[in-house]
Design a protein around this motif. Structure first.
Motif, short mmCIF file in Angstrom:
data_model
loop_
_atom_site.label_atom_id
_atom_site.label_comp_id
_atom_site.label_asym_id
_atom_site.label_seq_id
_atom_site.Cartn_x
_atom_site.Cartn_y
_atom_site.Cartn_z
N VAL A 138 0.83 -1.21 0.00
CA VAL A 138 0.00 0.00 0.00
C VAL A 138 0.86 1.25 0.00
O VAL A 138 0.63 2.19 -0.77
N CYS A 141 2.43 1.66 -3.48
CA CYS A 141 1.49 2.15 -4.49
C CYS A 141 1.16 3.62 -4.29
O CYS A 141 1.19 4.40 -5.24
N ARG A 142 0.87 4.01 -3.07
CA ARG A 142 0.43 5.40 -2.81
C ARG A 142 1.56 6.41 -2.92
O ARG A 142 1.38 7.46 -3.51
N TYR A 143 2.73 6.10 -2.37
CA TYR A 143 3.77 7.12 -2.28
C TYR A 143 4.92 6.94 -3.25
O TYR A 143 5.47 7.92 -3.73
N GLU A 146 2.82 6.82 -6.63
CA GLU A 146 1.90 7.95 -6.67
C GLU A 146 0.55 7.60 -7.29
O GLU A 146 -0.04 8.37 -8.04
N SER A 148 -3.52 6.84 -6.92
CA SER A 148 -4.61 7.30 -6.05
C SER A 148 -5.04 6.15 -5.15
O SER A 148 -4.64 4.99 -5.36
N GLU A 149 -5.89 6.45 -4.16
CA GLU A 149 -6.40 5.37 -3.30
C GLU A 149 -7.18 4.36 -4.13
O GLU A 149 -7.05 3.16 -3.93
N GLU A 151 -6.87 3.69 -7.37
CA GLU A 151 -5.96 2.92 -8.21
C GLU A 151 -5.17 1.91 -7.38
O GLU A 151 -4.96 0.78 -7.82
N SER A 152 -4.77 2.32 -6.19
CA SER A 152 -4.05 1.40 -5.30
C SER A 152 -4.95 0.23 -4.93
O SER A 152 -4.51 -0.93 -4.96
N VAL A 163 -7.12 0.15 1.95
CA VAL A 163 -5.95 0.95 1.56
C VAL A 163 -5.71 2.02 2.62
O VAL A 163 -4.58 2.20 3.09
N LYS A 164 -6.76 2.71 3.03
CA LYS A 164 -6.62 3.79 4.02
C LYS A 164 -6.10 3.27 5.35
O LYS A 164 -5.18 3.85 5.94
N LEU A 167 -2.48 2.03 5.00
CA LEU A 167 -1.61 3.18 4.81
C LEU A 167 -1.35 3.88 6.14
O LEU A 167 -0.22 4.23 6.47
#
Length: 181
Positions: A138, A141-143, A146, A148-149, A151-152, A163-164, A167
């Protein structure tokens, strides 16, 4: 390439124009390779990406019209990376080679600044690699990619809420391990 353009390319591929698939490969291969490297494929990243594109091509008939191609492809890359590492207990340091090369291109010309920045980057990447797989994916993918939530979530095959929460947990662990970075 926008979603509408991608849909047109996918339609051409499904209609038998196999050369159109090269457009999708050209567009998405760099991100797919970064994801494979950061997912632990290391020196095998190119093989993972190639296999993912082959599997995606063979599975285009099951690809849902109107869906985004990139998250679907990246999910295949993640699965291929996982398959590569089943049964392996440790990761190779070679997986950082691509990230280091990218960092060298961005780093300023001041050698001291480059050294400090390189050390911080190495510490951060080592900390990310030490995260449990679910949290590492996670955060990657997010950082690092880059995404989005949404897409991740699509790339990893998990709900956006997961994901949230992952993360949040992953970043908390990174803050504990790297309070000065």
């Amino acid at each position: 390439m926008e979603t509408a353009d991608e849909a047109m390319v996918l339609a051409r591929v499904r209609a038998g124009e196999t050369a159109a698939y090269a457009e999708l490969v050209t567009r998405h291969a760099p991100m797919a390779r970064r994801l494979a490297v950061l997912s632990g494929a290391g020196a095998d990243a190119d093989d993972v990406v190639q296999e993912a594109f082959v599997k995606a091509y063979r599975s285009l008939s099951s690809f849902r019209d109107g869906a985004e191609f990139r998250p679907w492809l990246l999910r295949i890359v993640v699965n291929e990376s996982r398959n590569l590492h089943r049964g392996r207990s440790r990761r190779s340091d070679r997986e950082l080679r691509v990230v280091r090369e990218d960092a060298r291109l961005v780093t300023g010309s001041d050698p001291a600044e480059a050294a400090v920045g390189g050390e911080r980057r190495e510490a951060l990447l080592a900390a990310v690699r030490s995260l449990p797989e679910d949290l590492r994916e996670v955060v990657t993918c997010r950082y690092l990619l880059e995404l989005s939530e949404a897409e991740s979530a699509a790339s990893l095959g998990i709900p956006p809420g997961t994901v949230k929460s992952r993360l949040h947990r992953g970043l908390a662990r990174l803050r504990e391990e790297l309070p000065d970075v």
